[in-house]
Motif scaffolding. Structure first.
Motif, PDB file in Angstrom:
ATOM      1  N   PHE A  61       0.858  -1.181   0.000  1.00  0.00           N
ATOM      2  CA  PHE A  61       0.000   0.000   0.000  1.00  0.00           C
ATOM      3  C   PHE A  61       0.896   1.234   0.000  1.00  0.00           C
ATOM      4  N   LEU A  62       0.543   2.176  -0.839  1.00  0.00           N
ATOM      5  CA  LEU A  62       1.357   3.379  -0.961  1.00  0.00           C
ATOM      6  C   LEU A  62       0.448   4.570  -1.152  1.00  0.00           C
ATOM      7  N   SER A  63       0.518   5.506  -0.193  1.00  0.00           N
ATOM      8  CA  SER A  63      -0.249   6.731  -0.297  1.00  0.00           C
ATOM      9  C   SER A  63       0.731   7.870  -0.508  1.00  0.00           C
ATOM     10  N   MET A  64       0.568   8.558  -1.616  1.00  0.00           N
ATOM     11  CA  MET A  64       1.511   9.595  -1.979  1.00  0.00           C
ATOM     12  C   MET A  64       0.790  10.925  -2.167  1.00  0.00           C
ATOM     13  N   GLN A  65       1.566  11.978  -2.031  1.00  0.00           N
ATOM     14  CA  GLN A  65       1.046  13.292  -2.393  1.00  0.00           C
ATOM     15  C   GLN A  65       1.415  13.580  -3.834  1.00  0.00           C
ATOM     16  N   GLU A  66       0.584  14.323  -4.482  1.00  0.00           N
ATOM     17  CA  GLU A  66       0.907  14.742  -5.839  1.00  0.00           C
ATOM     18  C   GLU A  66       2.245  15.478  -5.849  1.00  0.00           C
ATOM     19  N   GLY A  67       3.001  15.227  -6.890  1.00  0.00           N
ATOM     20  CA  GLY A  67       4.287  15.906  -7.043  1.00  0.00           C
ATOM     21  C   GLY A  67       5.463  15.179  -6.431  1.00  0.00           C
ATOM     22  N   LYS A  68       5.189  14.163  -5.625  1.00  0.00           N
ATOM     23  CA  LYS A  68       6.277  13.428  -4.962  1.00  0.00           C
ATOM     24  C   LYS A  68       6.743  12.262  -5.822  1.00  0.00           C
ATOM     25  N   ASN A  69       7.942  11.768  -5.471  1.00  0.00           N
ATOM     26  CA  ASN A  69       8.522  10.620  -6.150  1.00  0.00           C
ATOM     27  C   ASN A  69       8.512   9.411  -5.232  1.00  0.00           C
ATOM     28  N   TYR A  70       8.384   8.246  -5.826  1.00  0.00           N
ATOM     29  CA  TYR A  70       8.474   7.027  -5.016  1.00  0.00           C
ATOM     30  C   TYR A  70       8.808   5.845  -5.910  1.00  0.00           C
ATOM     31  N   THR A  71       9.238   4.740  -5.252  1.00  0.00           N
ATOM     32  CA  THR A  71       9.632   3.542  -5.979  1.00  0.00           C
ATOM     33  C   THR A  71       8.939   2.331  -5.404  1.00  0.00           C
ATOM     34  N   ILE A  72       8.438   1.487  -6.298  1.00  0.00           N
ATOM     35  CA  ILE A  72       7.875   0.188  -5.928  1.00  0.00           C
ATOM     36  C   ILE A  72       8.905  -0.870  -6.298  1.00  0.00           C
ATOM     37  N   TYR A  73       9.092  -1.848  -5.398  1.00  0.00           N
ATOM     38  CA  TYR A  73      10.104  -2.868  -5.587  1.00  0.00           C
ATOM     39  C   TYR A  73       9.470  -4.225  -5.851  1.00  0.00           C
ATOM     40  N   CYS A  74      10.145  -4.992  -6.690  1.00  0.00           N
ATOM     41  CA  CYS A  74       9.676  -6.329  -7.028  1.00  0.00           C
ATOM     42  C   CYS A  74      10.872  -7.279  -6.982  1.00  0.00           C
ATOM     43  N   ASN A  75      10.858  -8.161  -6.017  1.00  0.00           N
ATOM     44  CA  ASN A  75      11.918  -9.176  -5.892  1.00  0.00           C
ATOM     45  C   ASN A  75      11.368 -10.532  -6.299  1.00  0.00           C
ATOM     46  N   TYR A  76      12.202 -11.345  -6.926  1.00  0.00           N
ATOM     47  CA  TYR A  76      11.755 -12.676  -7.298  1.00  0.00           C
ATOM     48  C   TYR A  76      12.837 -13.695  -6.952  1.00  0.00           C
ATOM     49  N   SER A  77      12.402 -14.939  -6.798  1.00  0.00           N
ATOM     50  CA  SER A  77      13.261 -15.914  -6.124  1.00  0.00           C
ATOM     51  C   SER A  77      14.151 -16.744  -7.028  1.00  0.00           C
ATOM     52  N   THR A  78      13.790 -16.901  -8.289  1.00  0.00           N
ATOM     53  CA  THR A  78      14.624 -17.733  -9.162  1.00  0.00           C
ATOM     54  C   THR A  78      14.930 -16.980 -10.457  1.00  0.00           C
ATOM     55  N   THR A  79      15.927 -17.454 -11.139  1.00  0.00           N
ATOM     56  CA  THR A  79      16.373 -16.791 -12.363  1.00  0.00           C
ATOM     57  C   THR A  79      15.242 -16.698 -13.376  1.00  0.00           C
ATOM     58  N   SER A  80      15.100 -15.520 -13.944  1.00  0.00           N
ATOM     59  CA  SER A  80      14.107 -15.334 -14.993  1.00  0.00           C
ATOM     60  C   SER A  80      14.593 -14.256 -15.948  1.00  0.00           C
ATOM     61  N   ASP A  81      14.181 -14.368 -17.189  1.00  0.00           N
ATOM     62  CA  ASP A  81      14.586 -13.365 -18.170  1.00  0.00           C
ATOM     63  C   ASP A  81      13.418 -12.505 -18.640  1.00  0.00           C
ATOM     64  N   ARG A  82      12.309 -12.577 -17.895  1.00  0.00           N
ATOM     65  CA  ARG A  82      11.157 -11.774 -18.307  1.00  0.00           C
ATOM     66  C   ARG A  82      10.510 -11.168 -17.070  1.00  0.00           C
ATOM     67  N   LEU A  83      10.314  -9.880 -17.114  1.00  0.00           N
ATOM     68  CA  LEU A  83       9.682  -9.179 -15.991  1.00  0.00           C
ATOM     69  C   LEU A  83       8.692  -8.190 -16.580  1.00  0.00           C
ATOM     70  N   TYR A  84       7.485  -8.206 -16.026  1.00  0.00           N
ATOM     71  CA  TYR A  84       6.405  -7.391 -16.576  1.00  0.00           C
ATOM     72  C   TYR A  84       5.811  -6.524 -15.478  1.00  0.00           C
ATOM     73  N   TRP A  85       5.376  -5.360 -15.878  1.00  0.00           N
ATOM     74  CA  TRP A  85       4.610  -4.487 -14.989  1.00  0.00           C
ATOM     75  C   TRP A  85       3.249  -4.229 -15.626  1.00  0.00           C
TER      76      TRP A  85
END
Lengths: 115, 111
Positions: free
Chosen positions: B10-34
């Protein structure tokens, strides 16, 4: 990208009954997939549906409960059998776009409520 | 078994601010989608990342992939209300192209 349609868009069903969801694509695709999204949750793959072969089911999903057909390269169906309230979810079909764009596109989903 | 972890959920932000969402995965992969999902809607493909060091940008969103660290990030720059949605990362594995999804990040951008 391909246009994917699903029918019905939503339904309310009684427990113990079955519902068949249709997925139609406007172009031929090799790989189609069926996902479930339970309320407020992420997506879980049910099965991979390839034309001309049996569907491949993921752990926790069985053919008797979720039979799938893939009669041609533009169409697939998923049946949710002998439904219970725990089957209330959004069911989405998706397709793999091919090595050009190499992504999966999702249909609009079928929102199922089981009473 | 491939596991995909997103944070924050959950991420609540104010307009104008910057933020980063992180995605970790457990095994080797060559494809990542958002993907982006608006309430009551299906999933919209945002980015496809297919190699280590891949970086893609679209408007205020930028995604990157570090396959050695098994980490992808979705960076939001100068957030606006229209970015409010749930964002999912998904990892592709093997020759069957199936995806394993993270739990999603519900982003709310407040005026």
């Amino acid at each position: 990208s391909a246009v994917i349609s699903q029918k019905p868009s939503r339904d309310i069903c009684q427990r113990g009954t079955s519902l068949t969801i249709q997925c139609q694509v406007d172009s031929q695709v090799t790989m189609m997939f069926w996902y479930r999204q339970q309320p407020g949750q992420s997506l879980t793959l049910i099965a991979t549906a390839n034309q001309g072969s049996e569907a491949t089911y993921e752990s926790g999903f069985v053919i008797d409960k979720f039979p799938i057909s893939r009669p041609n390269l533009t169409f697939s169906t998923l049946t949710v059998s002998n439904m219970s309230p725990e089957d209330s979810s959004i069911y989405l079909c998706s397709l793999w776009s091919g090595q050009g764009t190499d992504t999966q596109y999702f249909g609009p989903g079928t929102r199922l409520t089981v009473l | 078994e491939l596991k995909v972890e997103q944070n924050p959920l959950f991420l609540s932000m104010q307009e104008g601010k910057n933020y980063t969402i992180y995605c970790n995965y457990s095994t080797t992969s060559d494809r990542l989608y958002w993907y982006r999902q608006d309430p009551g809607k299906s999933l919209e493909s945002l980015f496809v990342l297919l190699s280590n060091g891949a970086v893609k940008q679209e408007g205020r969103l930028m995604a990157s992939l570090d396959t050695k660290a098994r980490l992808s990030t979705l960076h939001i720059t100068a957030a606006v209300h229209d970015l409010s949605a749930t964002y999912f990362c998904a990892v592709g594995g093997g020759s069957n192209y199936k995806l394993t999804f993270g739990k999603g990040t519900l982003l709310t951008v407040n005026p």
